[in-house]
Design a protein around this motif. Structure first.
Motif, PDB file in Angstrom:
ATOM      1  N   SER A 420      89.852  89.815  63.623  1.00 14.43           N
ATOM      2  CA  SER A 420      89.672  90.770  62.639  1.00 14.43           C
ATOM      3  C   SER A 420      87.900  91.399  63.051  1.00 14.43           C
ATOM      4  CB  SER A 420      89.665  90.485  61.102  1.00 14.43           C
ATOM      5  OG  SER A 420      88.729  89.522  60.876  1.00 14.43           O
ATOM      6  N   ASP A 421      87.161  90.293  63.209  1.00 12.85           N
ATOM      7  CA  ASP A 421      85.632  90.935  63.522  1.00 12.85           C
ATOM      8  C   ASP A 421      85.977  91.715  64.951  1.00 12.85           C
ATOM      9  OD1 ASP A 421      84.672  89.623  61.695  1.00 12.85           O
ATOM     10  OD2 ASP A 421      83.562  88.033  63.139  1.00 12.85           O
ATOM     11  N   THR A 422      86.592  91.480  66.039  1.00 13.97           N
ATOM     12  CA  THR A 422      86.790  92.282  67.341  1.00 13.97           C
ATOM     13  C   THR A 422      87.314  93.750  66.782  1.00 13.97           C
ATOM     14  OG1 THR A 422      88.728  91.309  67.991  1.00 13.97           O
ATOM     15  CG2 THR A 422      86.574  90.492  68.828  1.00 13.97           C
ATOM     16  N   ALA A 423      88.220  93.813  65.935  1.00 15.86           N
ATOM     17  CA  ALA A 423      88.801  94.754  65.410  1.00 15.86           C
ATOM     18  C   ALA A 423      87.690  95.930  64.957  1.00 15.86           C
ATOM     19  CB  ALA A 423      89.996  94.640  64.379  1.00 15.86           C
ATOM     20  N   LYS A 424      86.859  95.226  64.146  1.00 16.33           N
ATOM     21  CA  LYS A 424      85.752  96.102  63.578  1.00 16.33           C
ATOM     22  C   LYS A 424      84.609  96.395  64.635  1.00 16.33           C
ATOM     23  CE  LYS A 424      86.768  93.866  59.116  1.00 16.33           C
ATOM     24  NZ  LYS A 424      86.539  92.684  58.896  1.00 16.33           N
ATOM     25  N   ARG A 426      82.387  93.994  65.666  1.00 16.86           N
ATOM     26  CA  ARG A 426      81.261  93.082  65.431  1.00 16.86           C
ATOM     27  C   ARG A 426      81.673  91.380  64.940  1.00 16.86           C
ATOM     28  NH1 ARG A 426      77.292  91.852  61.248  1.00 16.86           N
ATOM     29  NH2 ARG A 426      78.621  92.156  59.453  1.00 16.86           N
ATOM     30  N   THR A 428      80.833  88.395  63.352  1.00 12.89           N
ATOM     31  CA  THR A 428      80.406  88.282  61.940  1.00 12.89           C
ATOM     32  C   THR A 428      79.530  86.921  61.867  1.00 12.89           C
ATOM     33  OG1 THR A 428      82.270  87.836  60.953  1.00 12.89           O
ATOM     34  CG2 THR A 428      81.391  90.057  60.590  1.00 12.89           C
TER      35      THR A 428
END
Ligand SMILES: Cc1cc2nc3c(=O)[nH]c(=O)nc-3n(C[C@H](O)[C@H](O)[C@H](O)COP(=O)(O)OP(=O)(O)OC[C@H]3O[C@@H](n4cnc5c(N)ncnc54)[C@H](O)[C@@H]3O)c2cc1C
Length: 522
Positions: A420-424, A426, A428
């Motif tokens: 989910s971080d890489t989708a955004k 960043r 986290t």
């Protein structure tokens, strides 16, 4: 006082451990570190103003400098060839404010002061600031000196981030020598060695190969007056009228010393792979310890992750290889794309020194020769490594966790968060900037992280003249040490490519200049 006594007896024990190694292995018969008050021989087999022990990077620089200073010099080298680890290295060297840095990078106003601050911050308060300052301040002049000898530099790049070092201090300072392309690669160090060796010989330095020094000859009134060595099955005594320079590098290959002084080196010897000169077994360090020498900065290693997965590309010609590291709890613990030796120290610090590189089919399709690493590429489709167990493959993340014995709930959580971080765009957790791609395509893969080791950090304690200091803080007269045989200028992990070669040139020159300035003892 009690502390000093404890330290002295520890040091004696370590020297004795050296004697065990001598008896057990390649050094048999040398009696390394066996005596602290050797008698001065009635007859010497050879003599010179300056005797250099070890014909690697530091030793060759010291020999060339001694000739520039007008002193006679003999270099005693244990191996059949000169160069040591320096010849096997990438030959890259750090310096700030050089003409190469100005011409080839965006950093036109970098200074030795910033270079010093970066080395010091990376050392976590454990380095001797005066030694570090000397290295940084003299680095640009040392590049000029190397250019005068015939070297040139074709590209300049930077160290990957270290979380607590001010990013302002992390500029491009790593100079790549010309002759083998613009990217750093192992073996280019031979170009550096060949040029300096030729110069040293042309200027009259003498090199004795297959000559293994085993003992320093010490006179209580005069100091170190020579060495004993094995040459062709015979013992020879070599007189040093002015001084002896120890340039035998670290204890890279010595398990007993590593066990006592550097757990990470010991771990690398046991479970990873060490790529240094096989002759670097800590001999010079043990010989000086037998005279009561103190140690500084021991414990760190030049540790490099064995595989390219998840880390920052180790060379400018390598791609980013998506993946993450997890520990046995299935949790990430470091920004995998930080400077390699910082990252490797974080791996070593995990419980059981256990960490896994996790990647997916998308990464696997980049090809094993790319993702396998600079030390040993994997087979293209990873079939060989899956078959021999180097790589574990599974249809789901949960199944992968079960196969490698890490906490499955945590690993699922970690991968989901990463995705989910890489989708955004960043990370986290650690703000990693490299390989930000989801691990979403089955099957999934895991490879245990192991260390590719380029040698130990830390060694003999020296002062700002390169003189070896004993456990009572006194100089051992006429004894010098430089390069990776000495310690105190690097902290608990290697701070970045080009630091070691910078140390060989700085301390090699420094030791020779000061040894040549000694008054002959007779
Ligand atoms: C594959 C690899 C790549 C690397 N790349 C880089 C790089 O690009 N840049 C960088 O800064 N660092 C690099 N490093 C680290 C760096 O090369 C070494 O730390 C450094 O060159 C050591 O230099 P030295 O003079 O201290 O020792 P060495 O160059 O190793 O010389 C020591 C010499 O002492 C000799 N010796 C040992 N015992 C005795 C004895 N009893 N009697 C006589 N002789 C003895 C050895 O045979 C050897 O020749 C790399 C290391 C490796 C292994």
């Amino acid at each position: 006082m009690a502390d000093k006594i404890g330290r002295r007896s520890f040091i004696k024990k370590m020297a004795a451990a050296g004697a065990t190694v001598v008896g057990a292995g390649v050094l048999a018969g040398c009696g390394k570190g066996s005596s602290s008050d050797s008698k001065i021989p009635a007859n010497w087999d050879k003599e010179a103003d300056v005797v250099v022990v070890g014909g690697g990077g530091t030793g060759i620089v010291a020999a060339l400098t001694a000739r520039e200073m007008g002193s006679s010099v003999v270099v005693l080298e244990k191996a059949a060839v000169v160069g040591g680890s320096t010849a096997l290295s990438g030959g890259v060297i750090q310096a700030a404010g050089t003409k190469f840095q100005k011409e080839l990078t965006e950093y036109k106003d970098d200074t030795p002061e910033k270079h010093y601050q970066y080395w010091l911050q990376a050392a976590e308060g454990l380095a001797d600031p005066e030694l570090v300052k000397g290295m940084a301040d003299n680095a640009p002049a040392n590049i000029d000196w190397l250019v005068k000898q015939g070297l040139t530099y074709v590209s300049v790049y930077g160290v990957d981030p270290i979380p607590y070092v001010d990013p302002e201090l992390m500029t491009d300072r790593i100079h790549v020598p010309g002759g083998a392309g613009k990217a750093a690669k192992a073996g280019t160090g031979k170009i550096h060695v060949d040029i300096l060796y030729k110069q040293a010989k042309n200027k009259g330095a003498e090199f004795m190969l297959e000559t293994e020094v085993g003992e320093l000859i010490y006179d209580p009134k005069k100091g170190v007056v020579g060495v004993r060595a094995q040459k062709g099955g015979k013992e020879i005594a070599v007189k040093a009228k002015k001084g002896v320079i120890l340039a035998t590098s670290g204890f890279d290959r010595n398990k007993d010393m590593a066990k006592a002084l550097s757990p990470q080196q010991y771990w690398a010897l046991e479970t990873g792979q060490v790529f240094t000169a096989p002759t670097n077994t800590g001999d010079g360090i043990r010989m000086a310890m037998a005279l009561g020498a103190d140690l500084a900065g021991v414990g760190g290693t030049i540790g490099v992750p064995f595989y390219n997965v998840a880390i920052a590309p180790l060379s400018t010609n390598l791609p980013e290889v998506p993946g993450i590291y997890v520990n046995k709890y299935g949790l990430r613990f470091v920004n995998e794309a930080t400077h390699y030796a910082y990252c490797m120290r974080a791996v070593f610090n995990q419980e059981g020194h256990e960490a896994w590189a996790i990647f997916d089919e998308e990464t696997k399709n980049m090809g094993g020769e790319v993702i396998g690493g600079i030390f040993k590429p994997w087979s293209h489709d990873l079939s060989k490594e899956v078959a021999d167990g180097t790589i574990v493959r599974a249809g789901t993340i949960r199944e992968l966790a079960e196969k490698i014995g890490v906490n499955a709930d945590n690993l699922e959580y970690t991968v989901n968060r990463w995705n989910s971080d890489t989708a955004k765009g960043r990370d986290t957790l650690f703000n990693k900037q490299v390989g930000l791609k989801p691990l979403a395509r089955a099957p999934f893969y895991a490879a245990k992280v192991k260390e590719g080791n380029l040698g130990t950090c830390g060694g003999l304690k020296i002062n700002t003249k390169g003189q070896v200091v004993n456990v009572d803080g006194q100089v051992i007269p006429r004894l010098y040490a430089g390069g990776m045989c000495a310690g105190g200028f690097i902290g608990p992990y290697y701070p970045g490519s080009g630091t070691a070669i910078a140390a060989t040139v700085y301390f090699g020159r420094l030791c020779a200049q000061n040894a040549c300035g000694e008054k002959p003892w007779e």
